[in-house]
Design a protein around this motif. Sequence first.
Motif, PDB file in Angstrom:
ATOM      1  N   SER A 116       0.849  -1.184   0.000  1.00  0.00           N
ATOM      2  CA  SER A 116       0.000   0.000   0.000  1.00  0.00           C
ATOM      3  C   SER A 116       0.886   1.234   0.000  1.00  0.00           C
ATOM      4  O   SER A 116       1.905   1.266   0.685  1.00  0.00           O
ATOM      5  N   GLY A 117       0.489   2.211  -0.799  1.00  0.00           N
ATOM      6  CA  GLY A 117       1.264   3.441  -0.840  1.00  0.00           C
ATOM      7  C   GLY A 117       0.657   4.456  -1.772  1.00  0.00           C
ATOM      8  O   GLY A 117      -0.472   4.302  -2.232  1.00  0.00           O
ATOM      9  N   SER A 118       1.431   5.474  -2.068  1.00  0.00           N
ATOM     10  CA  SER A 118       0.913   6.587  -2.844  1.00  0.00           C
ATOM     11  C   SER A 118       1.061   6.413  -4.351  1.00  0.00           C
ATOM     12  O   SER A 118       0.467   7.168  -5.115  1.00  0.00           O
ATOM     13  N   TYR A 130       8.140  10.765  -6.947  1.00  0.00           N
ATOM     14  CA  TYR A 130       8.589  10.336  -5.630  1.00  0.00           C
ATOM     15  C   TYR A 130       7.362   9.861  -4.876  1.00  0.00           C
ATOM     16  O   TYR A 130       6.499  10.659  -4.495  1.00  0.00           O
ATOM     17  N   GLU A 131       7.275   8.550  -4.724  1.00  0.00           N
ATOM     18  CA  GLU A 131       6.140   7.912  -4.057  1.00  0.00           C
ATOM     19  C   GLU A 131       6.687   7.041  -2.937  1.00  0.00           C
ATOM     20  O   GLU A 131       7.812   6.538  -3.014  1.00  0.00           O
ATOM     21  N   LEU A 132       5.858   6.819  -1.920  1.00  0.00           N
ATOM     22  CA  LEU A 132       6.305   6.061  -0.757  1.00  0.00           C
ATOM     23  C   LEU A 132       5.192   5.118  -0.311  1.00  0.00           C
ATOM     24  O   LEU A 132       4.007   5.456  -0.401  1.00  0.00           O
ATOM     25  N   GLY A 133       5.579   3.962   0.178  1.00  0.00           N
ATOM     26  CA  GLY A 133       4.607   3.003   0.676  1.00  0.00           C
ATOM     27  C   GLY A 133       5.283   1.928   1.495  1.00  0.00           C
ATOM     28  O   GLY A 133       6.475   2.000   1.798  1.00  0.00           O
ATOM     29  N   PHE A 134       4.487   0.888   1.825  1.00  0.00           N
ATOM     30  CA  PHE A 134       4.987  -0.207   2.644  1.00  0.00           C
ATOM     31  C   PHE A 134       4.464  -1.532   2.134  1.00  0.00           C
ATOM     32  O   PHE A 134       3.319  -1.631   1.690  1.00  0.00           O
TER      33      PHE A 134
END
Length: 155
Positions: A116-118, A130-134
């Motif tokens: 899940s993330g952006s 620049y996207e971030l998630g886990f």
Amino acid sequence: MIEEIVPVATGEKWVGYGIRSFRSVINELISNSTNELSLTAYVLTDMSIVTKLRNALERGVQVEIYLYEDEFATKNEAVNYIFNLQKEFSYLKIYRVEDKILHAKVLVADGKKVLSGSANFTFSGMTNNYELGFLVEDPSIALQILKLIKKLGEK
């Protein structure tokens, strides 16, 4: 107890340095799935992801896709291709979310792993932004997320 949480990202200044890329994690989750994939998408235009989904379907993996219903989000080559796959694979289910904006970008693999993330499932979302998630590996969390996702398909 959570088995593993791994940060994932896009963008040349974030990926590497011990951080995995969204694209590599998505490819791994789809390629290694054996039973079921559930995906929510605001926008899906990346044909490499669609190709991986087709490969999963050919292996017999059940795939559920929840798409935000918007002219930009659903009128493109990738989404058209996915809709055509329904004719070939009865265990591909596609749900259109029309009543509210579906902005969640989630992939659940085999009821065990949740990404899940952006990042949108677009070329830019996977490479340029620049996207971030886990990535979370935990069946109990995956089950909770799957229950939420499946509510989107209820009438």
